[in-house]
Scaffold this motif. Structure first.
Motif, PDB file in Angstrom:
ATOM      1  N   TRP A   1       3.158  -7.369  -1.755  1.00  0.00           N
ATOM      2  CA  TRP A   1       3.563  -7.823  -0.425  1.00  0.00           C
ATOM      3  C   TRP A   1       2.829  -7.047   0.675  1.00  0.00           C
ATOM      4  N   SER A   2       2.856  -5.707   0.589  1.00  0.00           N
ATOM      5  CA  SER A   2       2.242  -4.882   1.638  1.00  0.00           C
ATOM      6  C   SER A   2       0.762  -4.605   1.372  1.00  0.00           C
TER       7      SER A   2
ATOM      8  N   ARG B   1       9.344  -9.192  -4.102  1.00  0.00           N
ATOM      9  CA  ARG B   1       8.543  -8.007  -3.789  1.00  0.00           C
ATOM     10  C   ARG B   1       7.921  -7.457  -5.069  1.00  0.00           C
TER      11      ARG B   1
ATOM     12  N   ARG C   1      -0.764  -2.462  -0.769  1.00  0.00           N
ATOM     13  CA  ARG C   1      -1.098  -1.026  -0.771  1.00  0.00           C
ATOM     14  C   ARG C   1      -0.553  -0.388  -2.044  1.00  0.00           C
TER      15      ARG C   1
ATOM     16  N   ASP D   1       1.731  -2.690  -4.448  1.00  0.00           N
ATOM     17  CA  ASP D   1       2.712  -3.559  -3.812  1.00  0.00           C
ATOM     18  C   ASP D   1       2.003  -4.822  -3.336  1.00  0.00           C
TER      19      ASP D   1
END
Length: 205
Positions: A149-150, A131, A152, A147
């Motif tokens: 992974w997300s 992450r 954002r 981030d």
């Protein structure tokens, strides 16, 4: 020219295959991924190139037209597939981009991060590879964490101003969080950020 140096540094190493370019390097970064692969990225003034070294020797994986002010290599690791994804981040004319360099046969266009960043002086991937986050260093601040992974910006104010222009940032994880080294013209700071700085679900940064 590259050299392979013994783990015990008992010698200066032996020469290995060169990575040739048609121009000089303005910046460079390297990364060893969890899967054991070796990666190198080069800023060649008006283009970016990324190489990896495997069983077939050195292979160029990425060639992009760009005028980067800085670059960074990172990794996103997928536990389910046990796969490492090499990531390249760079700043160019007020924008910051992240690109998947895994080269699995399909093109991966770079992703432009939302926002305008005219004065990025350094980029760094931080946190666990499961992450990771990307931090943008600017003269007056270090950004909130992006981030990977997300995809954002995480909540939080970023690193408060240090009272001097920050030119570079480096990070390392420790049991309590993330240690950051910030470099200025004539001053450096070493600070520790708690895992909660990066929000929930980031695995500590």
């Amino acid at each position: 020219m590259r050299h392979e140096v013994p783990a015990d540094a008992s010698s200066g190493g032996t020469a290995v295959r060169e990575i040739r370019t048609d121009r000089g390097f303005c910046g460079i970064d390297t990364r060893v991924l969890r899967d054991g692969s070796y990666w190198m990225a080069g800023d060649l003034s008006d283009q970016l190139r990324v190489w990896t070294e495997g069983e077939r020797g050195v292979e160029q994986r990425v060639l992009l037209a760009a005028v980067p002010s800085c670059l960074a290599l990172g990794e996103l690791y997928d536990d389910e597939d046990d796969a490492s994804m090499p990531l390249l981040a760079w700043a160019d004319h007020g924008s910051v981009y992240v690109k998947d360099c895994s080269g699995d046969g399909s093109p991966h266009p770079p992703e432009r991060l939302p926002g305008d960043f005219p004065d990025v002086t350094s980029l760094v991937f931080a946190g666990p590879v499961e992450r990771p986050v990307l931090l943008l260093c600017m003269p007056d601040a270090v950004s909130r964490a992006w981030d990977v992974w997300s995809r954002r910006w995480l909540d939080g104010p970023g690193i408060p101003t240090r009272g001097y222009d920050v030119h570079a940032v480096r990070t390392a994880m420790d049991p309590e969080g993330l240690v950051m080294a910030l470099q200025g013209e004539d001053r450096c700071d070493l600070i520790r950020l708690p895992r909660t700085f990066f929000g929930d679900g980031t695995g500590g940064g």
